[in-house]
Write a protein that holds these residues in place. Sequence first.
Motif, PDB file in Angstrom:
ATOM      1  N   HIS A  87       3.464 -12.941  -2.881  1.00  0.00           N
ATOM      2  CA  HIS A  87       2.943 -13.620  -4.068  1.00  0.00           C
ATOM      3  C   HIS A  87       3.138 -12.763  -5.320  1.00  0.00           C
ATOM      4  O   HIS A  87       3.447 -13.279  -6.403  1.00  0.00           O
ATOM      5  N   SER A  88       3.001 -11.439  -5.160  1.00  0.00           N
ATOM      6  CA  SER A  88       3.174 -10.561  -6.330  1.00  0.00           C
ATOM      7  C   SER A  88       4.624 -10.643  -6.847  1.00  0.00           C
ATOM      8  O   SER A  88       4.863 -10.475  -8.038  1.00  0.00           O
ATOM      9  N   ILE A  89       5.571 -10.926  -5.962  1.00  0.00           N
ATOM     10  CA  ILE A  89       6.966 -11.087  -6.403  1.00  0.00           C
ATOM     11  C   ILE A  89       7.152 -12.481  -7.017  1.00  0.00           C
ATOM     12  O   ILE A  89       7.812 -12.642  -8.042  1.00  0.00           O
ATOM     13  N   TYR A  90       6.507 -13.469  -6.405  1.00  0.00           N
ATOM     14  CA  TYR A  90       6.614 -14.857  -6.882  1.00  0.00           C
ATOM     15  C   TYR A  90       6.195 -14.984  -8.362  1.00  0.00           C
ATOM     16  O   TYR A  90       6.857 -15.675  -9.135  1.00  0.00           O
ATOM     17  N   VAL A  91       5.131 -14.253  -8.755  1.00  0.00           N
ATOM     18  CA  VAL A  91       4.639 -14.399 -10.134  1.00  0.00           C
ATOM     19  C   VAL A  91       5.609 -13.811 -11.178  1.00  0.00           C
ATOM     20  O   VAL A  91       5.449 -14.036 -12.365  1.00  0.00           O
ATOM     21  N   THR A  92       6.628 -13.086 -10.720  1.00  0.00           N
ATOM     22  CA  THR A  92       7.586 -12.495 -11.684  1.00  0.00           C
ATOM     23  C   THR A  92       8.774 -13.415 -11.966  1.00  0.00           C
ATOM     24  O   THR A  92       9.682 -13.029 -12.702  1.00  0.00           O
TER      25      THR A  92
END
Length: 339
Positions: A87-92
């Motif tokens: 998810h932390s990658i998705y938000v970028t």
Amino acid sequence: MKVIIPVAGTGTRLYPHTFTKPKPMVFIAGKPVIGHILDRMVDLGPEEIILVVGYKKEQIISYVDSNYSDIFNITYVEQNEQLGLGHSIYVTRQAVGDSPIMITLGDMIFKSGYQDFYKKHFNNGECAGSIGVWEVDTPEKYGIVELNDGYISKMVEKPKQPVSNLGIAGVYFIKHPAPLFTILEGMMDNRRENEIQLTDALQGMVDMGLQLKHFYVSSWYDCGHASSLLETNKVLLDELKQTGDIDEGGCDGCDAVDSVIVSPTAIGRGVIIRNSVIGPHTSIADDTHIEGSIISNSIVGSGSNLTNVNLRSSIIGDSVNVSGKHNSLNIGDSSSIEF
Ligand code: UTP
């Protein structure tokens, strides 16, 4: 190439230190963890660094802006809920656009630097991306990659019956991120309670027929829990001594009287030391006051006061007061006493 560094996590394994500061701001070998990571990125010269922030983000933003905004083009993306690394990658996704990406975790320091990893990825030639791995003794505790004909065929988190000992190191290169973001979006849409794992999304890329390769990563330092933090502090200080970045027994910018500083030791600005022996393998942050003490293999935060203490293998936070007592003994012959 853009670099994504997720640093939004709470860092529960480093409590109590992460009650008041995020893990990347934990002090080690003379500077916060994120400082060591960014120092090793200078050679790589990325187009942009995207820091995914969340937990106690103000401290990270303030430190990185003050120390690295002249060197890098830095963007902060907020992860409001810590739903996992994937998810932390998705938000970028908007900040990344179509650029190739390197992802590296915010609690791992690699000795060799990222330019070396980029070369290894480049040398992998035709592929959708490369994943850094190392050989681990206990594969059942790690995310593991399985290989087939030089390509990654499977990625499994903590396999019960591992068929490989290649642990996922936490550095990833993806040439075209669009499929990764599409897979992550699908995982978000179907999410139940579980975290969105990056490993599952990368497995999704393999399942789509995209070819991922691996490269070997050596000498990595984990800053995720207390015992590894002290070991990392020791190794990094040794490295700074070797490269001449710490002077022998020196105390630049500190005020030491009747004291011995044993190298390698990193001492910050405004530190006052009296009648003490400090080091080896000790980091003291700014504005700390130490008197009548012996401290080795330890990390001491800023603005703390230590008086009459004998400390080994200790992690002391910021603004802490520790004071010991001098003992008085009257012991007869052939006694044996341990304090
Ligand atoms: P960890 O798995 O170590 O999680 O994340 P954590 O929250 O930092 O630490 P523990 O497990 O509670 O002790 C690995 C990296 O991924 C980031 C973390 O900040 C760390 O740099 N991360 C993890 C995020 O940015 N967001 C997440 O949702 C999860």
